[in-house]
Design an enzyme around this catalytic site. Structure first.
Site, mmCIF file in Angstrom:
data_model
loop_
_atom_site.group_PDB
_atom_site.id
_atom_site.type_symbol
_atom_site.label_atom_id
_atom_site.label_comp_id
_atom_site.label_asym_id
_atom_site.label_seq_id
_atom_site.Cartn_x
_atom_site.Cartn_y
_atom_site.Cartn_z
ATOM 1 N N GLU A 65 -1.385 5.701 -5.089
ATOM 2 C CA GLU A 65 -2.792 5.648 -5.443
ATOM 3 C C GLU A 65 -3.316 7.093 -6.043
ATOM 4 O OE1 GLU A 65 -1.604 4.929 -2.429
ATOM 5 O OE2 GLU A 65 -2.506 2.879 -1.858
ATOM 6 N N ASP A 89 -0.544 19.801 -43.113
ATOM 7 C CA ASP A 89 -0.922 19.998 -44.607
ATOM 8 C C ASP A 89 -0.848 21.203 -44.888
ATOM 9 O OD1 ASP A 89 -2.148 19.101 -47.027
ATOM 10 O OD2 ASP A 89 -4.246 19.706 -46.241
ATOM 11 N N ASN A 95 -1.789 8.349 1.699
ATOM 12 C CA ASN A 95 -1.788 8.466 0.332
ATOM 13 C C ASN A 95 -2.942 9.017 -0.195
ATOM 14 O OD1 ASN A 95 0.558 6.926 0.575
ATOM 15 N ND2 ASN A 95 0.151 5.117 -0.459
ATOM 16 N N ASP A 137 -6.686 18.501 -42.536
ATOM 17 C CA ASP A 137 -8.244 18.828 -42.707
ATOM 18 C C ASP A 137 -8.951 17.920 -43.619
ATOM 19 O OD1 ASP A 137 -7.268 19.890 -44.850
ATOM 20 O OD2 ASP A 137 -8.681 21.768 -44.726
ATOM 21 N N VAL A 175 0.767 -1.308 0.032
ATOM 22 C CA VAL A 175 0.118 -0.065 -0.033
ATOM 23 C C VAL A 175 0.844 1.353 -0.003
ATOM 24 C CG1 VAL A 175 -1.678 1.323 1.343
ATOM 25 C CG2 VAL A 175 -1.935 -1.141 1.103
ATOM 26 N N ALA A 176 1.925 1.319 0.697
ATOM 27 C CA ALA A 176 2.871 2.400 0.738
ATOM 28 C C ALA A 176 3.648 2.623 -0.425
ATOM 29 C CB ALA A 176 4.089 2.156 1.964
ATOM 30 N N THR A 186 -2.797 13.398 1.977
ATOM 31 C CA THR A 186 -1.789 14.392 1.895
ATOM 32 C C THR A 186 -0.943 14.210 0.532
ATOM 33 O OG1 THR A 186 -0.157 12.603 2.939
ATOM 34 C CG2 THR A 186 -1.327 14.324 4.336
#
Length: 883
Positions: free
Chosen positions: A281, A323, A715, A621, A276-277, A718
């Site tokens: 995340e 182009d 996580n 285009d 997890v550390a 902070t």
């Protein structure tokens, strides 16, 4: 000889063409052949878009950690980890789904109708309901709904630039051509997606849907697969690096723990904490929101972003293939040069008015403008230039007359008695008008060779002068000179005949001079290209147009040109790409103009430069640009005049068709990447500190030191909010004064890793020192020591955000201090930390104990010391770099 005012090229159509298909037969063919629609990439379903959010290594590791948590009956930790995965996926899904629905709305706006003949009646049907055998009825301003063969045409001209890149419209005739002839030579055929600019026609549909020329090019688009963007690859690589570091530390921790006789369950629980550390995340959430913020900024500058990561990728672009027609130029003709017998005058295409040298008024300029207005079938009003209809050259002549303050309405008031239309045999157009005292005024324009052949004199200030053979030759040489400059020319002449009814009025003309035309560059292109040059971005023109025309436009927009051989043509390009020797590679590296290039060669060019390690952006285009737009790292389509196929293939769509918007997108991309690098450094240093704290505490025999829920809370709190604040920074105003970064370089360079490791080590040592003081001197219990690490990490990481300015920037000049989002994030995080202490359920869930003044001091000391020592480190690094 006097001819009818209108010239109609036609042949008697067979009986079925006179009535068209029956409605029943049309419906039968529609069911049998399918709708008249080209292949486009189908939109993903909401389920597929949602599923894509879970395909990453980060999600896999977090999912594994959640599984272990449930296995060890730590349900709170397991549910918390799953909630993090779900929140991140929902944010990504919402942003990607919105982009997809925006493009679907754009496609719906592009639906069109076609006029067909069915059961002998003219009917308007949806373009996708047109079938083979339908008789199309076309006039100026309409788009051809399907490939078709002409059987009736009246002064028909079609703009095929979307397919061929040619600025000038093509004159269509009934002369049969070979089916495999080049598109530009198939004068008796019409193609889906092209536009009628002059005349009327009837044609029988020969191909619909994928069986059209448009469908063939769209098939190339489907084959051009798009790879993951550099940012997506680099973020995945960074997450993988963090996981490798964690696996190494976890193995070390497990080995030491087993040697000490620790329980397997306790070791695995600590391994979950490490997992997890290790995973930032917040990284993917913050990256997504930073990109989304950039997308919103670009939307205010008329840039539609279909994929979020495309914003950053454009910022890393080091070469742009563009182009010519409609991208660098306005896709409309304008008078560039007027060459009178007394001299040559070049005109500013963008000027609202032209006041020529007063001498020109007496030297034939007014006579030339009178011919330009009278020998003309176009309609034009300066108040609404976009509504002009007719041959682009004739529209340009009317525009010139208005800008020269010529009395257009007065000239047209004389009326027209007769007309000799332009055709491929005579190569000129002539009109007869009533003049004073019953005389006739003849106005003629056309190919210089043909007009000169009909001239016997030259109009000068001293009156008509004999057109000598030497003068005839000089004018032909001037035509060649203009053609070599990429200009298209028309010759103008006039005659006053004794009687308005004289039958033979298009001979014995008086020569007035030449008018040369060019598709003018967009006014914003030159400063935009200069900005690209300052930013170290190479801009290359790739067009299907004539080399001389392409070279002239390149010079007008100040593209850097290779000495000696400034242009590479399609046949040369095919050889260079097939056998790229040293000299060939050098030409490819330094040539800025490629002309007569086919759609397949555009695709090969993009592929070749990508293989050389470049990040390639392609703008365009037309339909012919679509395969290269999709293959490029970033495809940028013009949305105002561009085709639907180009918009489908591109990653960005410019709603104002402004090349300057590309520069804005590049600038925003660079700012976003700088912000991403900044918050990634912040996240990595914070997560490394957590990993080191957990590992050190474990090796010291104090368990994990922190709970899984505490790490997860840190996580998400902070890391996410301060990192997001860093990601929303406005960036440096000098971001476009630097060359593009190495596209192969990772987000975290070796120096960044060293800096992150230094910050993490500093935070870890100070936190462990505070932890050790509390435990060694009996100032804290084991639970209070846990709180020292938990709140100490929180405070240290929150203040660490001020270390994220450029290295060497003093704290008082720190741009992070001036970022209002940072202060808002700090206030929010401080409030949430207070809730963990004040709200009993949260306090119990996170294992928070009452904080004494001593514990509070042990928490705040590492945070303040980290900020102070980091500033000392930054100052030392600055002094070292100066020496």
């Amino acid at each position: 000889m006097l001819v009818a005012p209108a010239f109609v090229e036609t042949q008697a159509p067979p009986a079925p063409r006179a009535l068209g298909l029956t409605e029943a037969e049309a419906q039968r063919r529609l069911l049998a052949d399918g709708p008249n629609a080209t292949e486009t990439t189908a939109d993903d379903s909401w389920a597929r878009v949602l599923l894509r959010q879970f395909r990453s290594l980060t999600v896999a590791v977090l999912g594994g950690a959640a599984g272990f948590s449930f296995a060890f009956h730590e349900r709170a930790e397991g549910y918390a980890i799953l909630a993090v995965i779900l929140v991140n996926a929902l944010i990504g899904f919402w942003l990607e789904w919105n982009a997809q629905t925006s493009m679907a709305a754009l496609r719906r706006l592009g639906l069109s109708v076609a006029r067909v003949l069915r059961d002998g009646q003219i009917r308007a049907v949806p373009a996708d309901a047109v079938v083979v055998g339908d008789v199309l009825l076309l006039e100026a301003g309409e788009v051809v709904a399907a490939d078709a063969e002409l059987f009736e045409a009246q002064q028909l001209q079609v703009n095929e630039s979307a397919l061929t890149g040619e600025s000038m419209p093509v004159s269509k005739q009934l002369t049969p051509t070979e089916p495999d002839a080049p598109l530009a030579e198939q004068v008796n055929r019409l193609f889906k997606g092209t536009a009628v600019v002059n005349g009327t026609a009837r044609a029988v549909v020969t191909g619909v849907g994928s069986a059209t020329q448009l469908g063939a090019i769209t098939h190339l688009v489907q084959q051009a697969r798009h790879a993951a963007t550099p940012l997506e690859v680099k973020l995945e690589a960074l997450a993988r690096q963090l996981i490798y570091i964690t696996v190494g530390l976890a193995l070390l921790f497990v080995v030491v723990g087993l040697l000490r006789g620790a329980s397997v369950g306790g070791l695995l629980q600590t391994a979950i904490v490490l997992a997890v550390a290790a995973i930032p995340e917040g990284m993917s959430i913050v990256a997504t929101l930073a990109l989304a913020n950039g997308m919103l900024r670009l939307a205010r500058h008329h840039v539609l972003v279909k994929r979020l990561a495309a914003v950053e990728t454009l910022g890393s672009t080091d070469i742009i293939f563009t182009d010519k027609t409609g991208t660098l130029t306005q896709n409309r003709m304008a008078v560039h040069t007027v060459w009178l017998p007394e001299g040559r005058v070049e005109l500013a295409a963008g000027a609202p008015s032209i006041v020529p040298d007063p001498r020109l008024r007496g030297l034939g300029y007014d006579h030339l403008l009178r011919v330009a207005v009278l020998c003309n079938n176009a309609t034009y009003s300066p108040a609404d230039a976009d509504a002009a209809l007719g041959d682009p050259l004739e529209v340009a002549l009317l525009s010139l007359a208005h800008r020269s303050q010529f009395d257009v309405d007065g000239a047209l008031a004389v009326g027209r008695l007769a007309e000799q239309p332009f055709n491929s045999d005579t190569r000129l157009m002539a009109t007869l008008h009533r003049h004073a005292d019953g005389q006739g005024w003849v106005a003629v324009k056309g190919a210089a060779e043909e007009v000169l052949r009909s001239c016997t004199s030259v109009h000068t200030a001293d009156g008509p002068q004999l057109l000598t053979p030497e003068e005839h030759t000089r004018w032909l040489q001037r035509v060649d000179e203009l053609a070599r400059a990429g200009l298209r020319t028309l010759a103008l002449a006039y005659r006053i005949v004794p009687c308005a009814g004289q039958p033979d009025w298009a001979h014995e003309l008086s020569w007035l001079g030449l008018v040369a035309f060019l598709d003018p560059p967009r006014p914003e292109v030159i400063p935009a290209l200069e900005s690209c040059h300052r930013a170290g971005i190479r801009v290359v023109m790739i067009t299907g147009d004539h080399p001389a025309t392409a070279l002239t436009v390149a010079r007008q927009v100040h593209l850097p040109l290779e000495e000696g051989q400034p242009v590479i043509t399609g046949p040369e390009l095919a050889s260079l790409l097939l056998h790229p020797n040293g000299a060939g590679r050098r030409r490819l590296r330094h040539t800025a103009v490629f002309a007569r290039v086919s759609p397949a060669q555009k695709l090969e060019m993009v592929r070749y430069y990508q293989q050389q390690g470049h990040v390639v952006a392609m703008t365009g285009d037309g339909v012919n640009d679509a395969p290269a737009l999709k293959k490029a790292d970033i495809g940028v389509a013009m949305g105002l005049r561009g085709t639907q196929v180009a918009a489908e293939a591109a990653a960005l769509v410019l709603r104002d068709d402004s090349f300057a918007s590309i520069v804005t997108a590049v600038e925003q991309g660079r700012i976003i990447f700088t912000n991403i690098r900044r918050f990634v450094l912040y996240l990595v240093s914070c997560n490394l500190s957590e990993i080191l704290v957990v590992t050190a505490a474990g090796l010291a025999g104090h368990g994990a030191g922190l709970l899984p829920l505490q790490i997860l809370f840190l996580n998400l709190l902070t890391d996410v909010f301060p990192a997001l604040a860093l990601g929303l920074g406005k960036g440096s105003p000098k971001v476009m004064h630097h060359p593009p970064r190495n596209p192969q370089a990772p987000i975290m360079r070796p120096g960044d890793w060293r800096l992150a490791a230094t910050y993490a080590t500093l935070m870890t040592l100070l936190l462990l020192a505070s932890y050790y003081v509390g435990r060694h001197y009996g100032l804290t219990t084991l639970a209070e020591s846990n709180n020292v690490l938990f709140y100490g990490l929180a405070g240290t990481q929150l203040l660490h955000v001020f270390n994220m300015a450029s290295v060497g920037t003093p704290l008082r000049h720190n741009d992070v201090l001036r970022n209002g989002y940072v202060w808002l994030a700090l206030a929010l995080c401080t409030g949430l930390l207070l809730l963990t202490y004040l709200v009993a359920p949260l306090r119990a869930l996170l294992g928070v104990q009452p904080l004494s003044p001593v514990v509070l001091a042990l928490i705040l000391a590492p945070a303040a010391a980290t900020l102070l020592l980091a500033q000392v480190l930054s100052f030392a690094l600055t002094k070292k770099s100066k020496h």
